[in-house]
Design a protein around this motif. Structure first.
Motif, short mmCIF file in Angstrom:
data_model
loop_
_atom_site.label_atom_id
_atom_site.label_comp_id
_atom_site.label_asym_id
_atom_site.label_seq_id
_atom_site.Cartn_x
_atom_site.Cartn_y
_atom_site.Cartn_z
N TYR A 6 -12.75 27.76 -24.43
CA TYR A 6 -12.66 27.88 -22.96
C TYR A 6 -11.50 27.05 -22.43
O TYR A 6 -10.75 27.48 -21.54
CB TYR A 6 -13.99 27.43 -22.35
N THR A 45 -14.51 21.25 -5.09
CA THR A 45 -15.01 22.04 -6.21
C THR A 45 -16.06 23.07 -5.79
O THR A 45 -16.52 23.83 -6.64
CB THR A 45 -15.64 21.11 -7.27
N ARG A 47 -15.98 25.87 -4.24
CA ARG A 47 -15.64 27.28 -4.48
C ARG A 47 -15.20 27.55 -5.92
O ARG A 47 -14.85 28.68 -6.25
CB ARG A 47 -14.54 27.73 -3.52
N MET A 48 -15.21 26.54 -6.76
CA MET A 48 -14.88 26.74 -8.17
C MET A 48 -16.09 27.23 -8.94
O MET A 48 -17.24 27.07 -8.50
CB MET A 48 -14.38 25.42 -8.80
N SER A 49 -15.85 27.78 -10.11
CA SER A 49 -16.96 28.08 -11.00
C SER A 49 -17.51 26.77 -11.56
O SER A 49 -16.82 25.74 -11.57
CB SER A 49 -16.50 28.99 -12.14
N SER A 50 -18.74 26.80 -12.02
CA SER A 50 -19.36 25.57 -12.53
C SER A 50 -18.59 24.96 -13.69
O SER A 50 -18.32 23.75 -13.68
CB SER A 50 -20.81 25.86 -12.94
N ASP A 52 -15.39 25.23 -14.39
CA ASP A 52 -14.12 24.71 -13.90
C ASP A 52 -14.32 23.39 -13.16
O ASP A 52 -13.54 22.44 -13.31
CB ASP A 52 -13.45 25.73 -12.97
N HIS A 333 -23.56 23.00 -7.60
CA HIS A 333 -23.37 24.34 -8.17
C HIS A 333 -24.69 24.92 -8.69
O HIS A 333 -24.67 25.84 -9.51
CB HIS A 333 -22.35 24.28 -9.30
N HIS A 345 -27.69 26.92 -19.01
CA HIS A 345 -26.26 26.84 -18.65
C HIS A 345 -25.45 26.30 -19.83
O HIS A 345 -24.81 25.25 -19.73
CB HIS A 345 -26.08 25.94 -17.43
N ASP A 347 -22.67 27.30 -20.95
CA ASP A 347 -21.24 27.25 -20.66
C ASP A 347 -20.85 25.93 -19.99
O ASP A 347 -19.78 25.38 -20.25
CB ASP A 347 -20.83 28.43 -19.78
N VAL A 348 -21.72 25.41 -19.13
CA VAL A 348 -21.44 24.14 -18.46
C VAL A 348 -21.49 22.99 -19.45
O VAL A 348 -20.62 22.10 -19.45
CB VAL A 348 -22.44 23.91 -17.31
#
Length: 492
Positions: A6, A45, A47-50, A52, A333, A345, A347-348
């Motif tokens: 990632y 942050t 409006r960012m993805s979690s 990011d 988030h 989660h 990915d986080v």
């Protein structure tokens, strides 16, 4: 593996580098801290993805902790509270004509300490987080008490002077509102004192303004021009071998203390430095520009970062103030830390763990390449640089709470710090006492409320009792060692 893949994408890689760079810059600037940078970044942050958002803020966290060593080493102005102990040996080494060596030791120790804490973060998170849950207020108080006792060994001269300096720092922390009763104490009738002294203002005064006053006494003195290229900044394999035990011990201390909720990197560096000095065969070299002191401090405070993240992601309990802001970012988030975080989660979690290691690598590259630019400040005439430092300190002191009173506090404690140095009283213990005293009071009061005012749990609970035993050992060990040396000197 998914986390590192990632980070290889353009946007996450850019956020990683940007966050690390901003953290280093803010961490190095007097009056600004990595925690303040995280707090200011939090709304951005949204409006960012979690992943990011976690990448950007974790990189800032790592960069902020590491950046403080630059100005702590070159100018004796710790950009971060966790870099206070680094000034004890980093600054004397730089002044002795080895700034590249001092920076190289600190930067390399930061990288290795962070990498070792990443191993703990990835492999030991659930186990160590469960173990930290058994710490109650008495255990936390005993731990802080142990750190407070260690301030005596931070003194490069008299142990009594070190204790007096630490006691003064504790006294400075008391004015303001008593959190338990809600009553004002030691305000001297001044309404500005209701909020107490700003820690940031006191630290800026004691370390930065006092140094400005000392340098102003010799404003025409010029530094010997040094070769500040990459010479000395890269350590040899022999250096790594010689420091291996110091690095491993300090990293374990940093990880362990980082796991404890709310303790922070400052205590990690204090305990690691004091342990290194106590176990050293040449403790008298500490505070004079000794390799072991720089390595112990910077290894521990960077190892603390991984330790602080362990209870945050597994239990939702932040291990440091900066980690609490990262926790707020996750909640913003709609990511709930805890046992289900790894399944709900992934990915986080992958992004956070991969960023923690990658940010330390990026930090090493950036600081090796960029710290030389900051080092050139040493060659600027003091008449130009000293006013700029004062202005930066005033801005930093004012920006925290928007009060001119804090600016006055920084100036006043600058005079206090200057006077203490004239009397050969160390400044490090003062700031350490200032930081740790409120935590000790808070934990002790919480314990007394839970035990109906009884102090017996301090000796009845095994962990608390063990910390007390260690405290007694560290208190009497320097006295016994000095007495033994005096007897040996008399016998010869």
């Amino acid at each position: 593996a998914q986390g590192f893949l990632y980070l290889l994408q353009p946007a996450p890689l850019g956020l990683l580098c940007l966050g690390t760079l901003l953290g280093i810059i803010v961490g190095a600037l007097p009056g600004l801290t990595g925690g303040a940078l995280l707090a200011l970044t939090l709304p951005i942050t949204y409006r960012m993805s979690s992943p990011d958002a976690v990448t950007l803020m974790t990189a800032m966290y790592v960069g902020g902790i590491s950046g403080g060593l630059i100005t702590a080493t070159l100018m004796r102005i710790p950009g971060e509270p966790s870099s206070v102990v680094t000034t004890l040996d980093g600054f004397p080494m730089a002044r002795a004509g080895r700034p590249g060596r001092a920076l190289g030791l600190g930067i390399s120790a930061s990288l290795i300490g962070g990498a070792l804490s990443w191993v703990a973060l990835v492999t030991l998170s659930p186990l160590l987080a469960r173990w930290a849950l058994i710490f109650g207020p008495f255990e936390n108080f005993a731990l802080v008490l142990m750190a407070l006792v260690l301030i005596a060994s931070l003194s490069t001269g008299s142990m009594i002077k070190g204790l007096l300096s630490g006691s003064l720092g504790m006294l400075v922390s008391y004015p303001g509102v008593d959190e338990t009763s809600g009553q004002l104490r030691l305000t001297l009738g001044l309404h500005e004192m209701a909020g107490g002294f700003s820690n940031l203002a006191v630290i800026l005064g004691v370390f930065a303004i006092s140094q400005v006053l000392a340098d102003a006494m010799h404003v025409d003195q010029k530094f010997e021009r040094l070769d500040m290229g990459v010479r000395g900044i890269f350590l040899s394999p022999r250096d790594y071998v010689r420091q291996s035990w110091n690095i491993l011990r300090s990293a374990v201390i940093g990880i362990w203390i980082g796991i404890l909720p709310g303790v922070g990197a400052s205590i990690s560096s204090i305990v690691a430095y004091s342990t290194a000095k106590t176990m050293s065969k040449t403790p008298e070299k500490f505070g004079t520009g000794f390799d072991d002191g720089i390595v112990a401090s910077e290894t521990a405070n960077n190892a603390d970062t991984g330790g602080a993240l362990i209870p945050m992601i597994t239990l939702g309990i932040p291990g440091s103030p900066a980690a609490s802001i990262l926790l707020a970012a996750l909640l913003l988030h709609n990511v709930q830390p805890g046992p289900t975080l790894f399944t709900n989660h992934p990915d986080v979690v992958n992004a956070l763990m991969a960023t923690h290691l990658a940010a330390h690598v990026v930090m090493y590259v950036m600081m090796v390449a960029g710290c030389m630019l900051i080092a050139r400040l040493m060659y600027v005439h003091r008449a130009y640089i000293l006013p700029i430092i004062v202005v930066l300190c005033a801005i930093g002191a004012y920006a925290e709470n928007g009060r001119m009173f804090d600016v006055g506090t920084a100036l006043a404690f600058g005079v206090v710090g200057f006077a203490l140095e004239l009397c050969a009283v160390p400044l490090g213990p003062l700031v350490i006492g200032l930081i740790l005293a409120p935590l000790a009071e808070q934990q002790l009061r919480a314990g007394l409320m839970a035990s109906d005012g009884s102090l017996l749990p301090l000796v009845q609970r095994p962990l608390a009792a063990s910390f007390l035993v260690v405290s007694v050992f560290f208190f009497f060990w320097p006295l016994w060692r000095d007495a033994r040396r005096r007897r040996a000197a008399l016998s010869t």
